[in-house]
Design an enzyme around this catalytic site. Structure first.
Site, mmCIF file in Angstrom:
data_model
loop_
_atom_site.group_PDB
_atom_site.id
_atom_site.type_symbol
_atom_site.label_atom_id
_atom_site.label_comp_id
_atom_site.label_asym_id
_atom_site.label_seq_id
_atom_site.Cartn_x
_atom_site.Cartn_y
_atom_site.Cartn_z
ATOM 1 N N SER A 85 19.914 -34.336 -24.044
ATOM 2 C CA SER A 85 20.503 -35.072 -22.923
ATOM 3 C C SER A 85 20.460 -36.560 -23.234
ATOM 4 C CB SER A 85 19.781 -34.732 -21.616
ATOM 5 O OG SER A 85 20.453 -35.303 -20.513
ATOM 6 N N THR A 86 19.818 -37.378 -22.403
ATOM 7 C CA THR A 86 19.796 -38.823 -22.608
ATOM 8 C C THR A 86 19.215 -39.170 -23.976
ATOM 9 O OG1 THR A 86 19.378 -39.050 -20.246
ATOM 10 C CG2 THR A 86 19.085 -41.019 -21.595
ATOM 11 N N HIS A 116 24.213 -32.900 -22.615
ATOM 12 C CA HIS A 116 24.669 -33.271 -21.274
ATOM 13 C C HIS A 116 25.577 -34.490 -21.343
ATOM 14 C CE1 HIS A 116 20.682 -31.372 -19.669
ATOM 15 N NE2 HIS A 116 21.593 -30.454 -19.953
ATOM 16 N N MET A 142 16.227 -36.172 -19.992
ATOM 17 C CA MET A 142 15.533 -36.261 -18.716
ATOM 18 C C MET A 142 15.551 -34.909 -18.009
ATOM 19 S SD MET A 142 16.351 -39.100 -15.746
ATOM 20 C CE MET A 142 16.377 -40.361 -17.030
ATOM 21 N N ASP A 175 15.749 -29.118 -18.114
ATOM 22 C CA ASP A 175 16.723 -28.162 -18.617
ATOM 23 C C ASP A 175 16.374 -27.725 -20.034
ATOM 24 O OD1 ASP A 175 19.050 -26.589 -18.510
ATOM 25 O OD2 ASP A 175 20.192 -28.130 -19.572
#
Length: 357
Positions: A170-171, A196, A289, A292
């Site tokens: 993600s991030t 993401h 973050m 998930d």
């Protein structure tokens, strides 16, 4: 709680005013200064020590991407790119995130009723990101797309043993995926990726990674065969990416709404891999973050798969790897620059010199 301190960098006085106005409407944000170019921005950073910087791309003297490289190398802090060149899915936006930007948005178009309405939320989210220093060579590598050359990592030849690699991120994931895929050979095991990102970004990310590195990187499509030497990035949007065994391994896109607040979700991918190929898989969870992917990675490990988590020191956000580690889903926790090699060692390496370090 102290307000988030922001420095606004843009060569347009009008844009500096609009950005500052949008941010000042949020009582949890304080605009501590503005700068019209990277030279004055450098002095403002020293004077104000901001928590977050908003940064334009097109500026006199030094463009924003060049300045971003210097920031992540010399004075790491969260940067949000705000430019006409960093709209959804643009090459510049992907390059900026690969260099180390936390997020990117486009400047408003004529007629926009609420310009920069999404910026305060992005700034507050960025304030929680711990940006790590980056080597000068890594920043230079991100610029190699301009040559159009596909990088060929210097790894000894080997034969994949039929395993599948599944990755969730993600991030900070654009930079992390770039680092990982850059170390993989052309005939690597098939890779399935959930990163993401909004819908318009994933196709551009696949195109950029494909151009830069040896594996063939594509945005996954429903029914697409899963082949050696290929990486499949889940398209951003309402569907999830699954691995399906339908007369051979294939990508499967399925609806069902967000899982853990995300669509696509790493949990959905990991769980499908656990059910489809069981022990013939390697699961990797990277920076991001939230939680998930943690439960799905645990299901992979329980099914006999090997699992790797990015360590805290090399993660932009240690949320997803931490959540997976804490529930016992991570077999090995490693720095980002060692994950690719560890994954290859977990497959059937032949003729490889040396060993995993």
């Amino acid at each position: 709680m102290s307000p988030v301190r922001v420095l606004v960098v843009d060569d347009s006085a009008t844009m500096r005013g609009l950005i500052s106005l949008a941010l000042r409407r949020d009582p949890e944000i304080e605009v501590v200064g503005t700068a019209s170019n990277p030279m004055t921005a450098r002095d403002a950073i020293k004077a104000h020590n901001p928590d977050v910087i908003t940064l334009d791309v097109e500026m006199p003297g030094m463009n924003g991407l060049e300045f971003l490289e210097k920031i992540v190398r010399l004075r790491p802090m969260p940067v949000i790119m705000v430019s006409n060149l960093t709209g959804a899915g643009t090459e510049t936006a992907i390059e900026a995130m690969q260099i180390g930007a936390v997020d990117c948005i486009a400047k408003p178009q004529p007629g926009d009723v609420q310009p920069f309405a999404e910026l305060p939320g992005k700034v507050k989210a960025a304030a929680g990101v711990r940006v790590r220093p980056r080597a000068a060579g890594a920043a230079a590598e991100s610029k190699s797309s301009a040559t159009g050359e596909r990088r060929r990592p210097m790894l000894a030849s080997y034969e994949p043993d039929g395993r599948v690699i599944a990755i969730g991120s993600s991030t900070g994931g654009v930079e992390a995926l770039s680092t990982l895929i850059a170390q993989l050979p052309e005939n690597c095991p098939p890779i399935m990726i959930v990163q993401h990102m909004p819908p318009d970004f994933t196709a551009s990310l696949a195109t950029r990674l494909d151009r830069l590195y040896a594996p063939k990187v594509v945005e996954a499509k429903d029914g697409m065969p899963v082949e050696v030497g290929h990486a499949y990035i889940a398209p951003g949007g309402p569907k999830h990416l699954e691995l399906q065994d339908r007369s051979g391994l294939r990508c499967h896109l399925v609806g069902g709404g967000p899982v853990n607040g995300h669509s696509p979700s790493a949990d959905v991918l990991f769980k499908s891999v656990a059910q489809t190929v069981k022990s013939d898989a390697i699961g990797i969870i990277l920076t991001g973050m939230g939680r998930d992917g943690a439960q799905g990675l645990l299901e992979m490990r329980d099914a006999g798969a090997r699992t790797i988590g990015q360590d805290e020191a090399s993660s932009l956000i240690y949320g997803m790897p931490r959540a997976a580690f804490e529930i016992g889903a991570v077999e090995r926790q490693l720095p980002l620059d060692r994950i690719a090699n560890a994954a290859l060692v977990m497959t059937n390496l032949r003729g490889r010199q040396g060993r995993e370090n």
